[in-house]
Design a protein around this motif. Sequence first.
Motif, mmCIF file in Angstrom:
data_model
loop_
_atom_site.group_PDB
_atom_site.id
_atom_site.type_symbol
_atom_site.label_atom_id
_atom_site.label_comp_id
_atom_site.label_asym_id
_atom_site.label_seq_id
_atom_site.Cartn_x
_atom_site.Cartn_y
_atom_site.Cartn_z
ATOM 1 N N UNK A 374 -60.938 -3.013 -18.946
ATOM 2 C CA UNK A 374 -59.785 -2.396 -18.285
ATOM 3 C C UNK A 374 -59.959 -0.884 -18.386
ATOM 4 N N UNK A 375 -60.634 -0.275 -17.412
ATOM 5 C CA UNK A 375 -61.015 1.131 -17.519
ATOM 6 C C UNK A 375 -59.825 2.077 -17.363
ATOM 7 N N UNK A 376 -58.778 1.648 -16.636
ATOM 8 C CA UNK A 376 -57.648 2.532 -16.361
ATOM 9 C C UNK A 376 -56.376 2.135 -17.105
ATOM 10 N N UNK A 377 -56.515 1.203 -18.054
ATOM 11 C CA UNK A 377 -55.390 0.815 -18.919
ATOM 12 C C UNK A 377 -54.166 0.351 -18.146
ATOM 13 N N UNK A 378 -54.399 -0.393 -17.049
ATOM 14 C CA UNK A 378 -53.271 -0.900 -16.267
ATOM 15 C C UNK A 378 -53.030 -2.389 -16.488
ATOM 16 N N UNK A 379 -53.798 -3.002 -17.413
ATOM 17 C CA UNK A 379 -53.531 -4.381 -17.786
ATOM 18 C C UNK A 379 -54.336 -5.422 -17.057
ATOM 19 N N UNK A 380 -55.196 -5.018 -16.113
ATOM 20 C CA UNK A 380 -56.071 -5.993 -15.475
ATOM 21 C C UNK A 380 -57.533 -5.587 -15.656
ATOM 22 N N UNK A 381 -58.429 -6.565 -15.561
ATOM 23 C CA UNK A 381 -59.841 -6.345 -15.863
ATOM 24 C C UNK A 381 -60.611 -5.882 -14.642
ATOM 25 N N UNK A 382 -61.423 -4.858 -14.859
ATOM 26 C CA UNK A 382 -62.308 -4.316 -13.845
ATOM 27 C C UNK A 382 -63.741 -4.771 -14.151
ATOM 28 N N UNK A 383 -64.621 -4.628 -13.179
ATOM 29 C CA UNK A 383 -65.949 -5.243 -13.283
ATOM 30 C C UNK A 383 -67.035 -4.243 -12.935
ATOM 31 N N UNK A 384 -68.069 -4.188 -13.780
ATOM 32 C CA UNK A 384 -69.283 -3.458 -13.433
ATOM 33 C C UNK A 384 -70.388 -4.484 -13.231
ATOM 34 N N UNK A 385 -71.071 -4.395 -12.088
ATOM 35 C CA UNK A 385 -72.149 -5.335 -11.773
ATOM 36 C C UNK A 385 -72.983 -4.773 -10.638
ATOM 37 N N UNK A 386 -74.259 -5.138 -10.632
ATOM 38 C CA UNK A 386 -75.173 -4.783 -9.538
ATOM 39 C C UNK A 386 -75.235 -3.285 -9.281
ATOM 40 N N UNK A 387 -75.080 -2.479 -10.333
ATOM 41 C CA UNK A 387 -75.115 -1.042 -10.181
ATOM 42 C C UNK A 387 -73.899 -0.461 -9.489
ATOM 43 N N UNK A 388 -72.812 -1.229 -9.452
ATOM 44 C CA UNK A 388 -71.581 -0.804 -8.783
ATOM 45 C C UNK A 388 -70.385 -1.022 -9.715
ATOM 46 N N UNK A 389 -69.337 -0.252 -9.470
ATOM 47 C CA UNK A 389 -68.117 -0.410 -10.256
ATOM 48 C C UNK A 389 -66.988 -0.859 -9.337
#
Length: 497
Positions: A374-389
């Motif tokens: 959760x990079x922005x602390x908003x309570x949902x999960x974000x994903x890094x994959x394939x060289x992209x965010x």
Amino acid sequence: MTHQYHNRSLPKTPMQYAAVALWALLPPLTCPASAETVFKECSDSLGLHLGNSKAAWADYNNDGWVDLCAGGVLWQNEHGKAFRKVTTLGEGLFADFDNDGFTDYFSYSGRWLCRNIEAGTFQKTAFPQIGDCASRGASCADFNCDGFLDLYIGGYEDWGKGITYPDMILLNQHGQSWKKAWSEKRYRARGVTSCDFDRDGDLDIYVSNYRLAPNLLWRNDGTGTFADIAISHNAAATWGRFPGGHSIGSAWGDFDNDGLIDLFAGNFAHDDSRGHQPQSFFLRNSGPDKDFHFENKGQRQIHYQESYASPALGDYDNDGNLDLFFTTVYATASFGRKNYPVLYRNDGAWSFEDVTDQAQLAQLPPTYQAAWADYDNDGDLDLVTAGKFFANQGNINNWLKVKLIGNGKTINRSAIGSQVTIQLENRTLVRQVEAGTGEGNQNEMTIHFGLGAHKEPVDLEVFWPGGYRQILNNIKPNQLITVKFNSNKPVHGDPEK
């Protein structure tokens, strides 16, 4: 926000575990209808220029915002608004190896340790001469229960030279030095991940092996001595006439919300007309009545692709069910078939749906990179994959995040190996703090729960390494709480001195 807690005994009675088993038979969690959760690719807008190799998340500078090392490069999170390039560390994992409160970094690709000096400066430090090695993944955990994090390094191969490198365990000597405690050249390891799957207070290890070899499940006796029980406990991820599969990465997680952590073994499988090679399997933890044997639930709805690679688990839509993101090795596999990473939504009752298109993650390139935070602390999960965010665009469901901190004596400062449980209506949700998942990736160490429509306060149960248990009552959803270990009454073993 630090909470107080009290201790209570482990739920070891047959009646208590029978109740857990009954919950698994009840209907899955439900939540109000909402728009499909989608992701937005925003690498450029955040200043990220990522390499397409393994990723690890951790708040290395203790500012409350999780940072990212991807493609071997460390990126500092600027309060969820942007990322700033800091330094190059190599592919590896974050953990506080010297219990000083600052998260260090071990590079399994370079086989070096970088100490974090005062939350920002990394320095390479002395590390054992472990000989020639090629490693694609490792896991760190306190294997001998001395309060300091140790390392299991998977040994892979040099295909051109015909060399297979050994797996090894390095024991942390109280943050001062390292000791090579064990080494074995048996198979070709890819991913390594740890979990106290049998809830006895120590960390066990699962190793994903390639070249049609069985996977390993190393059961810990509490002293850092291990026995492989993969075959006896049906965890080798084998099928048919082959002794094993082409496992690349595996991941621990409770898929059926019965309070027991299950396992997903991800297999690359050639389309072989002479007989099907083992594909990927969901392995259900059967609990204490069956000595925590694993029931092979099969592929479920994981559709066949030849070149599946590294799995990553996270409740991306906050409905209370752990979902699966699964990458691929090739863009075009055998017979000209296109292969793409897939997001499978867990709909409960061991049912999974391909929602890649709906989530706007379609037709990503091949990668071994997959990690949630959760990079922005908003309570949902974000994903890094394939060289992209990919930033999660959110949903209407509720959530809770729990950051655990060990005391650096009894419990490692990073709290790796700890589990947190929530009893939610007719479901028991459990998550763990881990370092190492899939093939060489690392999810954020702050524990994340999706709670679905549940908006009332919940009680948390923290199960620390060594068998310590603590209870937190009446915790309101939709917040981050921090829990510091502060107990001198373990469930079993000697009290903290």
